[in-house]
Motif scaffolding. Sequence first.
Motif, short mmCIF file in Angstrom:
data_model
loop_
_atom_site.label_atom_id
_atom_site.label_comp_id
_atom_site.label_asym_id
_atom_site.label_seq_id
_atom_site.Cartn_x
_atom_site.Cartn_y
_atom_site.Cartn_z
N VAL A 98 0.85 -1.19 0.00
CA VAL A 98 0.00 0.00 0.00
C VAL A 98 0.88 1.24 0.00
O VAL A 98 1.68 1.45 0.93
CB VAL A 98 -0.93 0.02 1.22
CG1 VAL A 98 -1.94 1.16 1.09
CG2 VAL A 98 -1.66 -1.31 1.39
N ALA A 99 0.74 2.06 -1.02
CA ALA A 99 1.51 3.29 -1.11
C ALA A 99 0.89 4.37 -0.23
O ALA A 99 -0.32 4.39 -0.01
CB ALA A 99 1.58 3.76 -2.56
N HIS A 100 1.73 5.26 0.27
CA HIS A 100 1.36 6.47 1.02
C HIS A 100 0.00 6.38 1.77
O HIS A 100 -0.93 7.12 1.49
CB HIS A 100 1.40 7.70 0.13
CG HIS A 100 0.82 7.54 -1.25
ND1 HIS A 100 -0.43 7.03 -1.51
CD2 HIS A 100 1.36 7.84 -2.46
CE1 HIS A 100 -0.65 7.02 -2.79
NE2 HIS A 100 0.42 7.51 -3.41
N ILE A 101 -0.08 5.47 2.71
CA ILE A 101 -1.29 5.29 3.53
C ILE A 101 -1.54 6.57 4.32
O ILE A 101 -0.61 7.24 4.77
CB ILE A 101 -1.12 4.06 4.45
CG1 ILE A 101 -2.43 3.67 5.12
CG2 ILE A 101 0.00 4.27 5.46
CD1 ILE A 101 -2.34 2.33 5.84
N SER A 102 -2.84 6.95 4.49
CA SER A 102 -3.08 8.27 5.09
C SER A 102 -4.23 8.34 6.09
O SER A 102 -4.39 9.40 6.72
CB SER A 102 -3.34 9.30 3.97
OG SER A 102 -4.61 9.13 3.38
N THR A 103 -5.03 7.30 6.26
CA THR A 103 -6.19 7.42 7.15
C THR A 103 -6.15 6.39 8.27
O THR A 103 -5.57 5.32 8.14
CB THR A 103 -7.51 7.24 6.38
OG1 THR A 103 -7.71 5.85 6.09
CG2 THR A 103 -7.52 8.04 5.08
N LYS A 104 -6.83 6.71 9.35
CA LYS A 104 -6.90 5.79 10.49
C LYS A 104 -7.67 4.53 10.12
O LYS A 104 -7.34 3.42 10.58
CB LYS A 104 -7.53 6.47 11.71
CG LYS A 104 -8.90 7.06 11.53
CD LYS A 104 -9.36 7.73 12.82
CE LYS A 104 -10.73 8.41 12.70
NZ LYS A 104 -10.69 9.59 11.82
N GLU A 105 -8.68 4.66 9.26
CA GLU A 105 -9.42 3.48 8.83
C GLU A 105 -8.54 2.55 8.01
O GLU A 105 -8.63 1.32 8.13
CB GLU A 105 -10.65 3.90 8.00
CG GLU A 105 -11.73 4.62 8.79
CD GLU A 105 -11.49 6.12 8.93
OE1 GLU A 105 -12.30 6.79 9.59
OE2 GLU A 105 -10.48 6.61 8.36
N SER A 106 -7.64 3.13 7.20
CA SER A 106 -6.72 2.31 6.42
C SER A 106 -5.76 1.55 7.33
O SER A 106 -5.44 0.39 7.09
CB SER A 106 -5.93 3.19 5.45
OG SER A 106 -6.77 3.74 4.47
N VAL A 107 -5.30 2.21 8.38
CA VAL A 107 -4.42 1.54 9.35
C VAL A 107 -5.15 0.37 9.98
O VAL A 107 -4.59 -0.73 10.12
CB VAL A 107 -3.92 2.53 10.43
CG1 VAL A 107 -3.09 1.80 11.48
CG2 VAL A 107 -3.10 3.64 9.80
N ASN A 108 -6.40 0.56 10.36
CA ASN A 108 -7.18 -0.52 10.98
C ASN A 108 -7.38 -1.68 10.01
O ASN A 108 -7.27 -2.86 10.39
CB ASN A 108 -8.52 0.02 11.46
CG ASN A 108 -8.40 0.91 12.68
OD1 ASN A 108 -7.43 0.80 13.44
ND2 ASN A 108 -9.35 1.81 12.87
N LEU A 109 -7.70 -1.36 8.75
CA LEU A 109 -7.88 -2.41 7.75
C LEU A 109 -6.58 -3.19 7.55
O LEU A 109 -6.59 -4.42 7.45
CB LEU A 109 -8.31 -1.79 6.42
CG LEU A 109 -9.75 -1.29 6.32
CD1 LEU A 109 -9.95 -0.47 5.05
CD2 LEU A 109 -10.73 -2.47 6.33
N LEU A 110 -5.49 -2.48 7.50
CA LEU A 110 -4.18 -3.11 7.31
C LEU A 110 -3.84 -4.01 8.49
O LEU A 110 -3.36 -5.14 8.31
CB LEU A 110 -3.13 -2.03 7.15
CG LEU A 110 -1.70 -2.45 6.82
CD1 LEU A 110 -1.65 -3.14 5.47
CD2 LEU A 110 -0.79 -1.24 6.84
#
Length: 422
Positions: free
Chosen positions: A224-236
Amino acid sequence: MKILIKHALLKNNLVDILLEHGIINAIEPEIIEDDARIFDAKYHTILPGLVDVHVHFRDPGLTYKETIEKGSMAAAHGGFTSVFAMPNVKPVVDNPEILKGQIENNKNKSLVHIYQFAAISSNLISYKTTNIEEMADLGAIGFTNDGHGVQDAETMYQAMLQAKVVNKPISAHVEDDSLINGGVMNAGSAAKKLGLPGMNSLSETSQLARDLVLAKASGVHYHVAHISTKESVNLLRMAKKEGVNVTAEVSPHHLLLDDEMIEMNNPMMKMNPPLRTLSDRKALIGGLLDGTIDMIATDHAPHSEKEKSGSMLTASFGIVGLETAFSLIYTHFVKSGLVNMQTLINWMSKNPAQQFNIDAGEIKVGAPANLTIMNLDDPYRIDVNTFLSKGKNSPFIGEKVYGKTMATFVDGKLAYESGGNE
């Protein structure tokens, strides 16, 4: 030529390091080598050369913004010895013939190692995958449509299946175009206050959720390039727990800036993905600290002065990062006491090297002589006049930092040396 680096501080130990034939030949408290060129490290810290898995060198086709030569100079100035170039140049690196030429140009024009990404689909936007197998054989480090999200799930799934066969990663710029709505910064209170159109964070997280399901089904290494949101962190975080072969990068600007810091219509604060909220930024830091996010990458995106002037409504997305990344991260994370130096090395050298399977990230006898020497003691201010990149577009100009590059060696050759006034 032999180079003998004298008086270098390696993990708090004072050592000499002998470089010969592009490798580290010896590391000892004192080395005497009469026929070697002496380089005095002056008791500064020596580190493995930094690795950046996400840069834009704009060459060919957009060389008014950057060139391979100038981009590589900027990389060496920032302490980077290996960088991964995106394929969104003109023409796009989307077929074997163009890839062969691009790899040759990178080799001939660069001071540092350039690993070349090829496109997932034709011209970065079609629904037809490129010749992934042949381009993997030619040396593509992986495949990405960076600058564009892959809008069609079938296209992404087929690309993943093909990349899995040739054991190459898919690096994704996750962005659903239908949720952008002409935005120029993060959708939220800051955008409303400034009267600027906002980019919905769902554009990132909705496509990431789709891709993680596809990645699990395909078994590909999905990055995942340049992750930017808290929801993305949780999904990851959830995906990793479920065994998905996924890694992620975060850019220094998303760790250090948020949309509440945009107090005026400032094009230097316009990037994609945009600066998110303070809670997003805290989640990114937390994800980096707990290992959910694997590495830091700059997304070095140089533009001309004209393209980054005026209004956020019309200015180009992106900032430069190669010449500021180490000092910013060292100052805010290591100098502050939040993490130790080895953790920074993991984020900016060892982890990217391991995850993308390149020989970098360690200082040991027999390893490639890719090294950087940093002055960690004396503060300085980030000065655009010292940038070697063509791009001067950075919101960090004038910031007081620690961690100045004194020298960078690539395959045992001096690629950058501070003149003392930078």
